[in-house]
Write an enzyme that holds these catalytic residues in place. Structure first.
Site, PDB file in Angstrom:
ATOM      1  N   ILE A  82     -72.562  56.687   5.429  1.00  0.00           N
ATOM      2  CA  ILE A  82     -71.630  55.741   6.026  1.00  0.00           C
ATOM      3  C   ILE A  82     -72.096  55.448   7.451  1.00  0.00           C
ATOM      4  O   ILE A  82     -72.289  56.370   8.241  1.00  0.00           O
ATOM      5  CB  ILE A  82     -70.198  56.299   6.058  1.00  0.00           C
ATOM      6  CG1 ILE A  82     -69.741  56.716   4.657  1.00  0.00           C
ATOM      7  CG2 ILE A  82     -69.256  55.276   6.678  1.00  0.00           C
ATOM      8  CD1 ILE A  82     -69.543  55.574   3.695  1.00  0.00           C
ATOM      9  N   LYS A  83     -72.270  54.164   7.761  1.00  0.00           N
ATOM     10  CA  LYS A  83     -72.746  53.778   9.091  1.00  0.00           C
ATOM     11  C   LYS A  83     -71.574  53.615  10.056  1.00  0.00           C
ATOM     12  O   LYS A  83     -70.620  52.891   9.779  1.00  0.00           O
ATOM     13  CB  LYS A  83     -73.532  52.461   9.021  1.00  0.00           C
ATOM     14  CG  LYS A  83     -74.880  52.590   8.351  1.00  0.00           C
ATOM     15  CD  LYS A  83     -75.645  51.279   8.339  1.00  0.00           C
ATOM     16  CE  LYS A  83     -76.314  51.003   9.656  1.00  0.00           C
ATOM     17  NZ  LYS A  83     -77.222  49.825   9.580  1.00  0.00           N
ATOM     18  N   ILE A  84     -71.698  54.302  11.191  1.00  0.00           N
ATOM     19  CA  ILE A  84     -70.672  54.272  12.237  1.00  0.00           C
ATOM     20  C   ILE A  84     -71.342  53.895  13.555  1.00  0.00           C
ATOM     21  O   ILE A  84     -72.258  54.595  14.013  1.00  0.00           O
ATOM     22  CB  ILE A  84     -69.994  55.652  12.406  1.00  0.00           C
ATOM     23  CG1 ILE A  84     -69.513  56.219  11.068  1.00  0.00           C
ATOM     24  CG2 ILE A  84     -68.872  55.566  13.434  1.00  0.00           C
ATOM     25  CD1 ILE A  84     -68.349  55.523  10.471  1.00  0.00           C
TER      26      ILE A  84
END
Length: 327
Positions: A129-131
């Site tokens: 998951i890209k944050i």
């Protein structure tokens, strides 16, 4: 791994349905790529310009625009994860990334909520998951890592934020029963597009700021020795004719690292790029360069802040365009 002796990987910074069904599989079979990344701009170009999404969109006509976007993106991410799974199972990366809604970059609670939802819905252990690495993003990263969720911490420009991000990973890992994977996505070429003209006018070398800043952050990551956490060099495509297309790959070949880049850039590197190790570079050399930059009147902290804001805005704008088109 593309260069096995260095544990150096190439990931495709591209997702599109027809590509996944054909060329992506060929690149994997030929040992060229072993992972993939996406962002709102990539999905905007794919969804709005490819006929591959038309049929599924007909089935989604009763959903909201964001629900349509997510359904399309999640389908592609699941497909990419399944294609990459054999690599993941043998320890050769095999990850694919999806980014949370960029409008949530400064809201930790909503970022955590959406990340958990995407993680559960996609349900692939080789997902990241890209944050975005903002203050609130770091809070979210700490919480998500503690729950065993793999994280691609993105839009990293500032070495201070890289350290803050590493702190978040470290605290999250301490509180996790699992061993999540993570990468710090260090953006590179945007520095040179922003600073080259100014540096040349001041008698300084162009094409170095992005590479040396990335090298500095890479050193910081390596010194931490956090399990399953690596540097990922992003924003490594070249725009214009100032540098060869493979420039930001060849100049950043480093042990235990990843370069994610557009397909044409990968092909240029494979065919013509230099493949010798370039990092690490000593901190003293890096600091001496940036001392000269600062003495020439360039406020690097201001550059870091502007690049982060510009990067966030670019993803927000791309996301807005998708939503408006799907409404």
């Amino acid at each position: 791994m593309y260069l096995k002796d260095l544990s150096f990987s190439l990931w495709a910074d591209f997702i599109e349905r027809d590509f996944l069904n054909k060329e992506f599989k060929e690149l994997i079979e030929n040992g060229i790529v072993n992972g993939a990344t996406s962002n709102p701009a990539i999905f905007k170009n794919a969804i709005l310009n490819s006929i591959a999404y038309k049929e599924q969109l007909k089935e989604l006509k009763n959903l909201s625009a964001k629900e349509k976007y997510e359904a399309l993106a999640i389908y592609d991410i699941k497909k990419a994860a399944d294609i990459l799974k054999p690599l993941y199972e043998k320890g050769d990366d095999g990850f694919v990334s999806i980014e949370v809604d960029p409008n949530l970059a400064n809201n930790a609670e909503k970022t955590i909520e959406e990340a958990k939802r995407l993680w559960k819905e996609i349900d692939r252990e080789n997902l990241m998951i890209k944050i975005p690495v903002t203050d609130e993003g770091c809070r979210a990263i700490k919480e998500l890592v503690s729950e065993g969720i793999n994280i691609n911490a993105t839009l990293i420009f500032d070495p201070k934020y890289a350290k803050k991000c590493l702190d978040a990973f470290e605290e999250g890992i301490k509180n996790s029963d699992k061993k999540p994977y993570g990468v710090l996505s260090i953006f590179v070429s945007r520095f040179d597009r922003k600073l080259d003209n100014t540096l040349v006018q001041k008698g300084l070398e162009k094409g170095k700021a992005g590479i040396l800043n990335a090298a500095k952050i890479y050193n910081t990551i390596q010194k931490r020795e956090l399990p399953n956490i690596r540097a990922l060099f992003a924003s490594t495509g070249v725009k214009g004719d100032d540098y060869p297309p493979f420039y930001y790959i060849s100049e950043l070949i480093a042990p235990h690292s990843i370069n994610t880049t557009p397909i044409n850039t990968i092909k240029s590197f494979v065919n013509d790029g230099f493949k010798e190790q370039k990092l690490p570079i000593e901190d003293e050399i890096i600091d001496e360069f940036f001392d000269r930059v600062e003495k020439a009147g360039v406020d690097m902290q201001n550059v870091y802040n502007e690049l982060l804001e510009e990067g966030l805005l670019a993803f927000v704008d791309a996301f807005k365009e998708i939503i408006e088109e799907l409404e």
